[in-house]
Design a protein around this motif. Structure first.
Motif, PDB file in Angstrom:
ATOM      1  N   VAL A 586      -6.982  -5.731  -2.800  1.00 33.50           N
ATOM      2  CA  VAL A 586      -6.694  -6.856  -3.701  1.00 33.50           C
ATOM      3  C   VAL A 586      -5.555  -6.502  -4.648  1.00 33.50           C
ATOM      4  O   VAL A 586      -4.729  -7.341  -5.007  1.00 33.50           O
ATOM      5  N   GLU A 587      -5.495  -5.226  -5.052  1.00 36.29           N
ATOM      6  CA  GLU A 587      -4.443  -4.819  -5.980  1.00 36.29           C
ATOM      7  C   GLU A 587      -3.081  -4.673  -5.303  1.00 36.29           C
ATOM      8  O   GLU A 587      -2.051  -4.986  -5.887  1.00 36.29           O
ATOM      9  N   VAL A 588      -3.073  -4.212  -4.056  1.00 34.92           N
ATOM     10  CA  VAL A 588      -1.789  -3.898  -3.436  1.00 34.92           C
ATOM     11  C   VAL A 588      -1.069  -5.150  -2.925  1.00 34.92           C
ATOM     12  O   VAL A 588       0.143  -5.235  -2.974  1.00 34.92           O
ATOM     13  N   LEU A 589      -1.816  -6.145  -2.433  1.00 31.94           N
ATOM     14  CA  LEU A 589      -1.214  -7.367  -1.895  1.00 31.94           C
ATOM     15  C   LEU A 589      -0.035  -7.040  -0.972  1.00 31.94           C
ATOM     16  O   LEU A 589       1.119  -6.996  -1.391  1.00 31.94           O
ATOM     17  N   PRO A 590      -0.308  -6.784   0.306  1.00 30.52           N
ATOM     18  CA  PRO A 590       0.718  -6.310   1.240  1.00 30.52           C
ATOM     19  C   PRO A 590       2.000  -7.136   1.208  1.00 30.52           C
ATOM     20  O   PRO A 590       1.978  -8.358   1.096  1.00 30.52           O
ATOM     21  N   ARG A 591       3.125  -6.429   1.295  1.00 30.41           N
ATOM     22  CA  ARG A 591       4.444  -7.077   1.277  1.00 30.41           C
ATOM     23  C   ARG A 591       4.977  -7.205   2.697  1.00 30.41           C
ATOM     24  O   ARG A 591       4.838  -6.302   3.504  1.00 30.41           O
ATOM     25  N   ILE A 592       5.621  -8.328   2.968  1.00 26.76           N
ATOM     26  CA  ILE A 592       6.164  -8.603   4.298  1.00 26.76           C
ATOM     27  C   ILE A 592       7.651  -8.880   4.151  1.00 26.76           C
ATOM     28  O   ILE A 592       8.063  -9.739   3.369  1.00 26.76           O
ATOM     29  N   ARG A 593       8.441  -8.155   4.897  1.00 24.44           N
ATOM     30  CA  ARG A 593       9.887  -8.298   4.782  1.00 24.44           C
ATOM     31  C   ARG A 593      10.340  -9.661   5.302  1.00 24.44           C
ATOM     32  O   ARG A 593       9.862 -10.136   6.331  1.00 24.44           O
ATOM     33  N   PHE A 594      11.278 -10.236   4.598  1.00 21.85           N
ATOM     34  CA  PHE A 594      11.793 -11.551   4.954  1.00 21.85           C
ATOM     35  C   PHE A 594      12.901 -11.408   5.998  1.00 21.85           C
ATOM     36  O   PHE A 594      13.687 -10.465   5.962  1.00 21.85           O
ATOM     37  N   HIS A 595      12.936 -12.359   6.926  1.00 21.00           N
ATOM     38  CA  HIS A 595      13.966 -12.376   7.967  1.00 21.00           C
ATOM     39  C   HIS A 595      14.809 -13.635   7.794  1.00 21.00           C
ATOM     40  O   HIS A 595      14.277 -14.707   7.505  1.00 21.00           O
ATOM     41  N   PRO A 596      16.132 -13.540   7.983  1.00 25.33           N
ATOM     42  CA  PRO A 596      16.981 -14.712   7.729  1.00 25.33           C
ATOM     43  C   PRO A 596      16.872 -15.812   8.774  1.00 25.33           C
ATOM     44  O   PRO A 596      17.372 -16.910   8.546  1.00 25.33           O
ATOM     45  N   ILE A 597      16.251 -15.546   9.906  1.00 28.51           N
ATOM     46  CA  ILE A 597      16.164 -16.561  10.959  1.00 28.51           C
ATOM     47  C   ILE A 597      14.715 -16.957  11.234  1.00 28.51           C
ATOM     48  O   ILE A 597      14.397 -18.142  11.354  1.00 28.51           O
ATOM     49  N   TYR A 812      11.220  -9.358   0.207  1.00 25.25           N
ATOM     50  CA  TYR A 812       9.855  -9.314   0.699  1.00 25.25           C
ATOM     51  C   TYR A 812       9.064 -10.516   0.196  1.00 25.25           C
ATOM     52  O   TYR A 812       9.368 -11.087  -0.853  1.00 25.25           O
ATOM     53  N   VAL A 813       8.062 -10.887   0.982  1.00 27.91           N
ATOM     54  CA  VAL A 813       7.149 -11.945   0.601  1.00 27.91           C
ATOM     55  C   VAL A 813       5.772 -11.328   0.377  1.00 27.91           C
ATOM     56  O   VAL A 813       5.329 -10.485   1.157  1.00 27.91           O
ATOM     57  N   SER A 814       5.120 -11.730  -0.692  1.00 23.74           N
ATOM     58  CA  SER A 814       3.753 -11.296  -0.941  1.00 23.74           C
ATOM     59  C   SER A 814       3.038 -12.449  -1.615  1.00 23.74           C
ATOM     60  O   SER A 814       3.605 -13.533  -1.784  1.00 23.74           O
TER      61      SER A 814
END
Length: 817
Positions: A586-597, A812-814
Motif C-alpha cells: 500500500v505504501e509503495v504503490l508500484p510505478r509503471i513507465r509511460f510509453h508515448p504510443i 511513470y504512472v502510479s
C-alpha cells in the motif's frame, strides 16, 4: 576434474552425453521471489515453512510426478519447491480464526506460472486449506486445459484415459474432491460432483471460468446447499488476475452523482470472497499493470495489500528482453541496454501485409507460404534432434475477425495439400527443394551456428529434409476463435503437428505446446494485451534456435519497448523488497513507465492512476494511424480546419511541382500549436493527440526547443486523384491499407522526410526545429471490404521530432494520492 574430461575418461555413450553434462553442470542458484509485505498484518499467524523432513504428502506427490513423469531436472523442481515455500509463508495459517488476505504473484508470460500455482495449491493443502478455487480465463478451452493440468499434477484423477499418467498420492491420505471436470463442458454445475464432496475433511478443487453466470451458480450453491463454509479455509487463485477481475466502473457516477456499483465480474468475485470467513485471494499475472492501479484505499476491492511477490526470471526463459532486446531510453531503474540473444525475429514487409489484407482467389500469400516452409524445416530439424515424440505447433494470429481467420486457414489448407503432392513426387517439383535448401542454408543454419550452445546441433540440409514428408503428412490445421468448435488435444499420446489460426482465444493463457513458428499481425494499443498475445515467450529447450517470429518492424520495436517497461516495474518492486525496512504494497504503490504510443491498459482499467502531464516524443516520428472513420463529419471538419490553417501560412516557400511537394519554412511554434489544438484527433489514439502533443511542444518551447516548424505537403501517389487545399495549391492523395475498423497500418511514405531534408538542406537535426507532414488518404481502399460508403478524404499528420538537449526523465504512472 572438469565435466568434459570426466565424460571422456568415463567413455560415456554419445546418446547420454547431454544428460550427463547437464547433471554435472551444478545446481541452479535458487533465487527467491522478491516480496513486499504488509507490516500491519504482523499479528496474523502465517503458515509455517516446510522443511525436507516435514510431512507434506500432497506436495511430495507433485514433486515425484514432475521428476518421474514430466522428467523435469531436479534443480528446476527444487527451485519450484523453494519458491512455493516462500509464497506459502505469506498465507494466513488455516488453524486461526477468521481472516481475509489479498496477494499478487507477478510472473513472466509462458514461464511456468501454472506450475507455481500447482505447487502453492499442494502446499496449501498440506497446511490445512480445504477448498481451492481457481478462476481460469474467459474461454472453455483455457479452463479445460488448466483443469487437465491440475488433475494430472494435483488431484491425480484425470477424466480421460489419455491424460494419464497422473500424480499418485500415498494410499493413506485423503483424496481430492473435484467440483469441476475436464472437457469443454466441465465447468461448475450442481450435478457435476459426488455427494461426498460435502465432507469437510477432504481438500476440494474447483477450476471455473471468470464468467458472471458461472460465479453466480457457485455462489448460490454455496449459500443454499449443506456445504458448510464456517470452518473451511479457502484459497482463491485468480489466474490472469488483470483480465476481467478489474472493476471497470471505478470512479463512475450515475446521474445523481452516486458511485456506480462495481462491474459485474469484479462484484461477483467480491461476493464470492465474502462468503468465506477464512479466505485468501492470490492473483497471478505476468502483466500486473491494471492490478497495480486498483485503488489501494478501497478495502473491498482486490488490491494486493498483504503481499506482492515478484518471481525471478527462470533459467532458460525466452521473454521480450531475450527475443526483442530492450527498447526505449535506459532509466535509473533499468540503466542497461540489451540486444536480443537469439536472432529469430523476421520482419514482415509492406508488400506481404498488402497481400494478407486482400486474401482473394489465387495462390497462398508469400508470408504464409514462407512461414509454413519454416515450420516444416523447424519441425524436421527437431525430428533429426530426436524430439519426434514432442508436440510441434505453428501460430498464425493475423486479426480478431473470424472471416479473416477462415480466409487465412483456407489458403494454408490449399498450401498443405500442394506440399503433400510435391513431397509425394519430389522429382517433379524441384523448386520446393530449392526453396527449402536456400532457407536452411541462408537462415536456419547461420542462426544455429551463431549460438555456442546450439552449434553442435547444426546439420546439413539433407539430414534434416528427410523428415519433411512425415511432418507434412501429419499436419493438422485448426481454427481457434469464438465461432469454431476446433480444440487442441495435447493430452493425446500421439505427437501433434498443429497449424493454428485464430484470434482472441490465443491471446491469454492458452499454451501452444512446442510452438516454433509464429506469424503475428495483430494491432493493439495497450501494454497488457500486446504482451499477452506473445504466445512465443517461454521455454524452447534445445530448439530455441529453430523458432521464428514473423512481425512488422514497428511491432517488434513495441515489444522491445515493453521489455523496458517490464524491467522498470520489476526493478522498482525488487528494489523496495531488498531494503532493510521495505515499504508495504500500500505504501509503495508500484510505478509503471509511460510509453508515448501504447496505453498502459484499457481506459476503464486505469483505476486510481494519476495523470501524466508530460511525455517525451524526442527523436521520434509520431503519426496519426487511428481515425474516426465511423464519424465522417469529424473527418470533413478536419479538412476545413487544415484549409483555414494553411491560409494563415501564406504561399509555400517552395513547391517542387503544381501537385506537390509544397514546403513552408520556419513557422513559429505558436502557429503549429493552433493546429494541434484544433485538429480532431481520434479518441482511440493514446499518444498522438492534442493533449500530449501540445504539452510536449509547450514544455520544449520553455527550454528554447521546437520553436520553429517546417510544414510539408508531400506529392502523394502520382496516379491518384488531386486534392485541392486552396486555390493554386493541390497534392495527390495516398492509398493506405486498413488495419482495423478505425485504423491504418502506416501513414508516412518512404522518401518524403529525405526529400524535405534535401530540398531545405535540413541534414543536421536541430533541437529548435520540428516538422509536420500533411497526407490526404484516399477513402477507396479504406471502404473496400466494409459496408461503409460515406468515408470522405481523410487528412493525417506526421510529426518529426528532433533529439532534445534537455534531459527528459522517464515518466511513470502510479496511483494518485
Amino acid at each position: 576434474m572438469k565435466p568434459a574430461k570426466a565424460i571422456r575418461e568415463a567413455q560415456v555413450p554419445v546418446q547420454f552425453v547431454d544428460q550427463i553434462r547437464e547433471y554435472l553442470a551444478g545446481p541452479v542458484v535458487i533465487q527467491r521471489p522478491s516480496l513486499l509485505v504488509d507490516r500491519e498484518a504482523s499479528d496474523v499467524l502465517r503458515c509455517p515453512r516446510f522443511s525436507d523432513g516435514d510431512a507434506q504428502p500432497y506436495f511430495a506427490g507433485l514433486k515425484n510426478y514432475l521428476l518421474n513423469y514430466r522428467k523435469w531436472d531436479r534443480n528446476t523442481v527444487d527451485n519450484l519447491a523453494e519458491t512455493s515455500n516462500d509464497l506459502l509463508v505469506r498465507l494466513p495459517s488455516p488453524s486461526q480464526g477468521g481472516f481475509k488476505s489479498r496477494g499478487l504473484v507477478v510472473g513472466h508470460i509462458q514461464s511456468g506460472k501454472t506450475a507455481n500455482m500447482a505447487a502453492l495449491i499442494s502446499r496449501a493443502a498440506d497446511s490445512g486449506y480445504k477448498l481451492v478455487v481457481v478462476f481460469s480465463g474467459l474461454y472453455k478451452d483455457l479452463r479445460s486445459q488448466t483443469q487437465r493440468r491440475f488433475d494430472q499434477e494435483i488431484t491425480g484423477a484425470p477424466d480421460f484415459p489419455e491424460e494419464k499418467p497422473a500424480v499418485e498420492h500415498d494410499p493413506g491420505i485423503l483424496k481430492w474432491g473435484r467440483l469441476t471436470r475436464s472437457g469443454l463442458n466441465g465447468d461448475f454445475a450442481r450435478d457435476n460432483f459426488p455427494l461426498d464432496i460435502l465432507n469437510p475433511s477432504i481438500p476440494k478443487l474447483a477450476v471455473v471460468k471468470k464468467n458472471v453466470k458461472v460465479l453466480e451458480r457457485l455462489i448460490d450453491w454455496l449459500k443454499c446447499s449443506n456445504f458448510s463454509v464456517e470452518n473451511l479455509p479457502t484459497l482463491i487463485i485468480d489466474d490472469e488476475s488483470d483480465l476481467a477481475s478489474i472493476n471497470t466502473n471505478y470512479g463512475k457516477v450515475d446521474d445523481d452523482g452516486e458511485p456506480i456499483e462495481p462491474s459485474k465480474t469484479n462484484l461477483r468475485i467480491r461476493e464470492f470472497l465474502d462468503i468465506f470467513p477464512k479466505c485468501v485471494y492470490v492473483g497471478f499475472t505476468a502483466t500486473p499493470f491494471a492490478n497495480a492501479l486498483i485503488d489501494a484505499r478501497e478495502d473491498s476491492d482486490l488490491y494486493p495489500k498483504d503481499f506482492i511477490a515478484v518471481l525471478r526470471e527462470p533459467q532458460g526463459y525466452l521473454g521480450p528482453r531475450q527475443l526483442f532486446g530492450l527498447g526505449m531510453l535506459p532509466s535509473d531503474l533499468s540503466p542497461d541496454t540489451a540486444e536480443p540473444i537469439v536472432n529469430v525475429i523476421r520482419h514482415i514487409t509492406p508488400e506481404q501485409i498488402v497481400e494478407m489484407d486482400h486474401l482473394g482467389p489465387g495462390r497462398c500469400p508469400e508470408l504464409l507460404s514462407e512461414a509454413l516452409l519454416s515450420f516444416i524445416l523447424s519441425s524436421s530439424a527437431r525430428m533429426q534432434r530426436g524430439q519426434g515424440d514432442k508436440h510441434f505447433s505453428m501460430l498464425v494470429h493475423s486479426s480478431h475477425l473470424t472471416a479473416e481467420h477462415n480466409a487465412a486457414a483456407a489458403k494454408l489448407a490449399d498450401e498443405i495439400v500442394f506440399l503433400k503432392a510435391q513431397l509425394q513426387r519430389p522429382a517433379k517439383f524441384p523448386d520446393l527443394i530449392k526453396r527449402a535448401s536456400a532457407m536452411w542454408e541462408k537462415d536456419f543454419l547461420p542462426t544455429t551456428e551463431a549460438l555456442p550452445e546450439c552449434k553442435k546441433m547444426a546439420h546439413d540440409f539433407d539430414s534434416v529434409w528427410r523428415y519433411a514428408k512425415d511432418v507434412v503428412d501429419s499436419l493438422e490445421l485448426k481454427i481457434l476463435n469464438v465461432g469454431s468448435p476446433d480444440e487442441l488435444d495435447y493430452a493425446s499420446h500421439t505427437p501433434k503437428r498443429y497449424v493454428v489460426v485464430g484470434g482472441n482465444r490465443l491471446s491469454r493463457g492458452l499454451t501452444l505446446e512446442g510452438l516454433s513458428i509464429s506469424v503475428f499481425l495483430r494491432d493493439t494499443n495497450t501494454y497488457d494485451t500486446l504482451l499477452q498475445m506473445g504466445r512465443w515467450f517461454g521455454f524452447r529447450p534445445r530448439y530455441h534456435d529453430l523458432t521464428r517470429i514473423y512481425v512488422e518492424e514497428t511491432t517488434a520495436e513495441l515489444f522491445a519497448d515493453l521489455a523496458r517497461v517490464e524491467a522498470d516495474l520489476r526493478a522498482d518492486l525488487m528494489k523496495y523488497a531488498q531494503e532493510p525496512n521495505p515499504p508495504t504494497p500500500v505504501e509503495v504503490l508500484p510505478r509503471i513507465r509511460f510509453h508515448p504510443i501504447l496505453s498502459i491498459t484499457a481506459p476503464n482499467k486505469m483505476g486510481a492512476a494519476g495523470q501524466v502531464d508530460s511525455i517525451s516524443f524526442q527523436g521520434k516520428q509520431s503519426q496519426t494511424v487511428r481515425f474516426p472513420f465511423d464519424q465522417p463529419e469529424q473527418l470533413r471538419e478536419n479538412q476545413e480546419i487544415l484549409r483555414e490553417w494553411l491560409k494563415g501560412l501564406g504561399k509555400p516557400k517552395k513547391s517542387i511541382s503544381r501537385d506537390g511537394t509544397h514546403l513552408w519554412k520556419d513557422i513559429p511554434a505558436a502557429k503549429l500549436l493552433e493546429l494541434v489544438k484544433s485538429y480532431k484527433f481520434s479518441t482511440g489514439a493514446p499518444d498522438v493527440n492534442s493533449y500530449y502533443l501540445s504539452k510536449y511542444i509547450e514544455n520544449q518551447n520553455s527550454h528554447g526547443e521546437l520553436t520553429k516548424w517546417d510544414v510539408v505537403i508531400p506529392r502523394g501517389n502520382r496516379e491518384n486523384g488531386l486534392y485541392t487545399w486552396a486555390p493554386n495549391l493541390a497534392s495527390r492523395k495516398v492509398e493506405r491499407t486498413r488495419r482495423t475498423i478505425n485504423s491504418i497500418r502506416v501513414l508516412k511514405s518512404d522518401g518524403d522526410v529525405d526529400e524535405w531534408r534535401r530540398e531545405f538542406k535540413r541534414q543536421e537535426d536541430s533541437p529548435e526545429l520540428g516538422s509536420i507532414f500533411l497526407y490526404v488518404i484516399d477513402p477507396k481502399p479504406i471502404i473496400a471490404g466494409t459496408d461503409r460508403k460515406d468515408i470522405p478524404d481523410t487528412i493525417g499528420l506526421l510529426f518529426n521530432f528532433p533529439q532534445s538537449k534537455k534531459i527528459v526523465p522517464a515518466q511513470y504512472v502510479s496511483q494518485a494520492r
